[in-house]
Structures are given as C-alpha cells and as structure tokens.
Design a protein around this motif. Structure first.
Motif, PDB file in Angstrom:
ATOM      1  N   LEU A  53       0.822  -1.211   0.000  1.00  0.00           N
ATOM      2  CA  LEU A  53       0.000   0.000   0.000  1.00  0.00           C
ATOM      3  C   LEU A  53       0.860   1.267   0.000  1.00  0.00           C
ATOM      4  O   LEU A  53       0.516   2.251  -0.654  1.00  0.00           O
ATOM      5  CB  LEU A  53      -0.942   0.012   1.203  1.00  0.00           C
ATOM      6  N   SER A  54       1.956   1.243   0.717  1.00  0.00           N
ATOM      7  CA  SER A  54       2.825   2.428   0.723  1.00  0.00           C
ATOM      8  C   SER A  54       3.461   2.639  -0.645  1.00  0.00           C
ATOM      9  O   SER A  54       3.618   3.783  -1.091  1.00  0.00           O
ATOM     10  CB  SER A  54       3.902   2.303   1.804  1.00  0.00           C
ATOM     11  N   LYS A  55       3.804   1.563  -1.349  1.00  0.00           N
ATOM     12  CA  LYS A  55       4.333   1.696  -2.709  1.00  0.00           C
ATOM     13  C   LYS A  55       3.267   2.262  -3.647  1.00  0.00           C
ATOM     14  O   LYS A  55       3.553   3.146  -4.465  1.00  0.00           O
ATOM     15  CB  LYS A  55       4.820   0.350  -3.231  1.00  0.00           C
ATOM     16  N   ALA A  56       2.041   1.764  -3.530  1.00  0.00           N
ATOM     17  CA  ALA A  56       0.958   2.260  -4.377  1.00  0.00           C
ATOM     18  C   ALA A  56       0.667   3.726  -4.066  1.00  0.00           C
ATOM     19  O   ALA A  56       0.408   4.525  -4.973  1.00  0.00           O
ATOM     20  CB  ALA A  56      -0.301   1.415  -4.178  1.00  0.00           C
ATOM     21  N   LEU A  57       0.716   4.093  -2.803  1.00  0.00           N
ATOM     22  CA  LEU A  57       0.488   5.484  -2.416  1.00  0.00           C
ATOM     23  C   LEU A  57       1.562   6.402  -3.001  1.00  0.00           C
ATOM     24  O   LEU A  57       1.260   7.488  -3.497  1.00  0.00           O
ATOM     25  CB  LEU A  57       0.455   5.607  -0.893  1.00  0.00           C
ATOM     26  N   LYS A  58       2.799   5.961  -2.968  1.00  0.00           N
ATOM     27  CA  LYS A  58       3.885   6.761  -3.525  1.00  0.00           C
ATOM     28  C   LYS A  58       3.690   6.967  -5.022  1.00  0.00           C
ATOM     29  O   LYS A  58       3.855   8.072  -5.538  1.00  0.00           O
ATOM     30  CB  LYS A  58       5.221   6.066  -3.266  1.00  0.00           C
ATOM     31  N   LYS A  59       3.288   5.910  -5.728  1.00  0.00           N
ATOM     32  CA  LYS A  59       3.041   6.035  -7.169  1.00  0.00           C
ATOM     33  C   LYS A  59       1.891   7.000  -7.447  1.00  0.00           C
ATOM     34  O   LYS A  59       1.964   7.828  -8.351  1.00  0.00           O
ATOM     35  CB  LYS A  59       2.720   4.663  -7.779  1.00  0.00           C
ATOM     36  N   ASN A  60       0.829   6.892  -6.665  1.00  0.00           N
ATOM     37  CA  ASN A  60      -0.318   7.784  -6.859  1.00  0.00           C
ATOM     38  C   ASN A  60       0.033   9.241  -6.573  1.00  0.00           C
ATOM     39  O   ASN A  60      -0.437  10.143  -7.262  1.00  0.00           O
ATOM     40  CB  ASN A  60      -1.499   7.345  -5.989  1.00  0.00           C
ATOM     41  N   GLU A  61       0.843   9.492  -5.564  1.00  0.00           N
ATOM     42  CA  GLU A  61       1.245  10.862  -5.256  1.00  0.00           C
ATOM     43  C   GLU A  61       2.049  11.467  -6.401  1.00  0.00           C
ATOM     44  O   GLU A  61       1.837  12.624  -6.778  1.00  0.00           O
ATOM     45  CB  GLU A  61       2.055  10.889  -3.961  1.00  0.00           C
ATOM     46  N   ILE A  62       2.969  10.693  -6.962  1.00  0.00           N
ATOM     47  CA  ILE A  62       3.767  11.194  -8.082  1.00  0.00           C
ATOM     48  C   ILE A  62       2.878  11.439  -9.293  1.00  0.00           C
ATOM     49  O   ILE A  62       3.030  12.431 -10.005  1.00  0.00           O
ATOM     50  CB  ILE A  62       4.923  10.213  -8.396  1.00  0.00           C
ATOM     51  N   TYR A  63       1.923  10.548  -9.504  1.00  0.00           N
ATOM     52  CA  TYR A  63       0.996  10.701 -10.626  1.00  0.00           C
ATOM     53  C   TYR A  63       0.157  11.976 -10.455  1.00  0.00           C
ATOM     54  O   TYR A  63      -0.024  12.755 -11.391  1.00  0.00           O
ATOM     55  CB  TYR A  63       0.114   9.462 -10.728  1.00  0.00           C
ATOM     56  N   ILE A  64      -0.332  12.217  -9.257  1.00  0.00           N
ATOM     57  CA  ILE A  64      -1.148  13.403  -8.991  1.00  0.00           C
ATOM     58  C   ILE A  64      -0.316  14.667  -9.143  1.00  0.00           C
ATOM     59  O   ILE A  64      -0.775  15.675  -9.694  1.00  0.00           O
ATOM     60  CB  ILE A  64      -1.804  13.315  -7.597  1.00  0.00           C
ATOM     61  N   LYS A  65       0.932  14.654  -8.678  1.00  0.00           N
ATOM     62  CA  LYS A  65       1.804  15.821  -8.848  1.00  0.00           C
ATOM     63  C   LYS A  65       2.046  16.103 -10.329  1.00  0.00           C
ATOM     64  O   LYS A  65       2.089  17.258 -10.744  1.00  0.00           O
ATOM     65  CB  LYS A  65       3.134  15.593  -8.135  1.00  0.00           C
ATOM     66  N   SER A  66       2.179  15.066 -11.124  1.00  0.00           N
ATOM     67  CA  SER A  66       2.377  15.258 -12.562  1.00  0.00           C
ATOM     68  C   SER A  66       1.126  15.840 -13.209  1.00  0.00           C
ATOM     69  O   SER A  66       1.224  16.706 -14.089  1.00  0.00           O
ATOM     70  CB  SER A  66       2.737  13.932 -13.229  1.00  0.00           C
ATOM     71  N   ILE A  67      -0.038  15.377 -12.787  1.00  0.00           N
ATOM     72  CA  ILE A  67      -1.290  15.935 -13.314  1.00  0.00           C
ATOM     73  C   ILE A  67      -1.412  17.405 -12.920  1.00  0.00           C
ATOM     74  O   ILE A  67      -1.836  18.244 -13.718  1.00  0.00           O
ATOM     75  CB  ILE A  67      -2.502  15.114 -12.821  1.00  0.00           C
ATOM     76  N   GLN A  68      -1.027  17.740 -11.690  1.00  0.00           N
ATOM     77  CA  GLN A  68      -1.077  19.135 -11.248  1.00  0.00           C
ATOM     78  C   GLN A  68      -0.154  20.013 -12.087  1.00  0.00           C
ATOM     79  O   GLN A  68      -0.483  21.155 -12.404  1.00  0.00           O
ATOM     80  CB  GLN A  68      -0.699  19.241  -9.770  1.00  0.00           C
ATOM     81  N   LYS A  69       1.002  19.481 -12.458  1.00  0.00           N
ATOM     82  CA  LYS A  69       1.917  20.236 -13.317  1.00  0.00           C
ATOM     83  C   LYS A  69       1.265  20.524 -14.665  1.00  0.00           C
ATOM     84  O   LYS A  69       1.398  21.623 -15.213  1.00  0.00           O
ATOM     85  CB  LYS A  69       3.224  19.466 -13.523  1.00  0.00           C
ATOM     86  N   VAL A  70       0.570  19.537 -15.223  1.00  0.00           N
ATOM     87  CA  VAL A  70      -0.109  19.730 -16.515  1.00  0.00           C
ATOM     88  C   VAL A  70      -1.204  20.765 -16.375  1.00  0.00           C
ATOM     89  O   VAL A  70      -1.350  21.657 -17.221  1.00  0.00           O
ATOM     90  CB  VAL A  70      -0.667  18.390 -17.037  1.00  0.00           C
ATOM     91  N   LEU A  71      -1.988  20.673 -15.301  1.00  0.00           N
ATOM     92  CA  LEU A  71      -3.094  21.618 -15.110  1.00  0.00           C
ATOM     93  C   LEU A  71      -2.602  23.043 -14.847  1.00  0.00           C
ATOM     94  O   LEU A  71      -3.255  24.008 -15.217  1.00  0.00           O
ATOM     95  CB  LEU A  71      -4.001  21.145 -13.973  1.00  0.00           C
ATOM     96  N   ASN A  72      -1.461  23.174 -14.203  1.00  0.00           N
ATOM     97  CA  ASN A  72      -0.906  24.505 -13.946  1.00  0.00           C
ATOM     98  C   ASN A  72      -0.159  25.064 -15.151  1.00  0.00           C
ATOM     99  O   ASN A  72       0.251  26.209 -15.140  1.00  0.00           O
ATOM    100  CB  ASN A  72       0.037  24.476 -12.745  1.00  0.00           C
ATOM    101  N   GLY A  73       0.054  24.246 -16.157  1.00  0.00           N
ATOM    102  CA  GLY A  73       0.752  24.695 -17.351  1.00  0.00           C
ATOM    103  C   GLY A  73       2.251  24.583 -17.252  1.00  0.00           C
ATOM    104  O   GLY A  73       2.978  25.112 -18.094  1.00  0.00           O
ATOM    105  N   GLU A  74       2.750  23.920 -16.238  1.00  0.00           N
ATOM    106  CA  GLU A  74       4.191  23.757 -16.086  1.00  0.00           C
ATOM    107  C   GLU A  74       4.744  22.669 -16.997  1.00  0.00           C
ATOM    108  O   GLU A  74       5.937  22.592 -17.222  1.00  0.00           O
ATOM    109  CB  GLU A  74       4.528  23.433 -14.634  1.00  0.00           C
ATOM    110  N   LEU A  75       3.889  21.837 -17.515  1.00  0.00           N
ATOM    111  CA  LEU A  75       4.306  20.730 -18.354  1.00  0.00           C
ATOM    112  C   LEU A  75       3.364  20.654 -19.536  1.00  0.00           C
ATOM    113  O   LEU A  75       2.157  20.788 -19.387  1.00  0.00           O
ATOM    114  CB  LEU A  75       4.238  19.415 -17.544  1.00  0.00           C
ATOM    115  N   GLU A  76       3.922  20.445 -20.690  1.00  0.00           N
ATOM    116  CA  GLU A  76       3.073  20.334 -21.869  1.00  0.00           C
ATOM    117  C   GLU A  76       2.328  19.012 -21.848  1.00  0.00           C
ATOM    118  O   GLU A  76       2.839  17.996 -21.375  1.00  0.00           O
ATOM    119  CB  GLU A  76       3.922  20.415 -23.135  1.00  0.00           C
TER     120      GLU A  76
END
Length: 131
Positions: A53-76
């Motif tokens: 579960l901790s491994k899955a949580l870490k993956k989900n957090e990184i995934y959410i941070k990447s989505i936030q970057k896209v939504l903020n326009g920091e990443l194409e």
C-alpha cells in the motif's frame, strides 16, 4: 524417609506435567511474552499489505503531482504519459556482486580436501570390515 522421597517425586512429577501442559497446548498464549502463531501470521500478512500500500500510495502521489503540473501549465500535455511517470517511480536495486571472494575460494578448497579425506578414510575402514 519414604514420605520425603514420595513428596519429592510427586512435586517433580507435578512440575513436569504442568510444564508440558503449558508448553504444548494453547495455554502458553496466556503467559506474557508468548504470542500465538495466528497472531504472528496475521502480523506478517499485514506487514506485506502495508508495504504494498505504501508503494501504491507513492506512485499515486507522483501521478497526482504530474497531473497538477499539466493543469498549472508547467508541463506540456504532449509530454505527459502515465506509463513514463509510473516507470520513473519504480525503485531500482543496485546490482549485487555474487562472485566468491578469495577467502571463500580457499574455504571451498579446504572443505573439498577434507571431504575427500573423509570419504577415503570411510572406504578404507569399510574395506577392513568386509575382510
């Protein structure tokens, strides 16, 4: 004298029966410090689950941070790929050198020589017995 001997033997018998009863029955779970085998099994299962579960949580957090970057326009958006994000979260293990050291090689040679000597001594003793 016979009363003393009989009381001593009775006490020894009573102590040994009590010890055996506690040692080989579920009564030992009531003694502080002893845990049941079911409890140990459950603790192992829960430890494995919490680790996954901790491994899955870490993956989900990184995934959410990447989505936030896209939504903020920091990443194409074109650079955004779920598989690449998940592959970046996988932990890599360092390769382990499993080749034997010089000490291990010497030990193996010594053990092989001793085994040869043992087998030769067993053969000579068995030959003497058959003659």
């Amino acid at each position: 004298m016979s009363v003393f001997v009989s009381l001593t033997l009775g006490a020894i018998f009573l102590i040994s029966v009590t010890t055996l009863l506690i040692a080989f029955t579920p009564l030992r779970e009531f003694i502080p410090g002893y845990s049941s085998s079911e409890l140990k099994k459950n603790a192992t299962v829960l430890a494995l689950k919490s680790d996954s579960l901790s491994k899955a949580l870490k993956k989900n957090e990184i995934y959410i941070k990447s989505i936030q970057k896209v939504l903020n326009g920091e990443l194409e958006y074109a650079k955004f790929n779920k598989d690449s994000i998940l592959s970046s979260t996988e932990e890599t293990t360092d390769p382990v050198d499993l080749s034997p050291s010089q000490n291990e090689i010497e030990l193996r040679k010594r053990v092989n020589e001793e085994e040869k000597l043992d087998s030769q001594s067993h053969k000579t003793t068995s030959r003497k017995k058959t003659r």
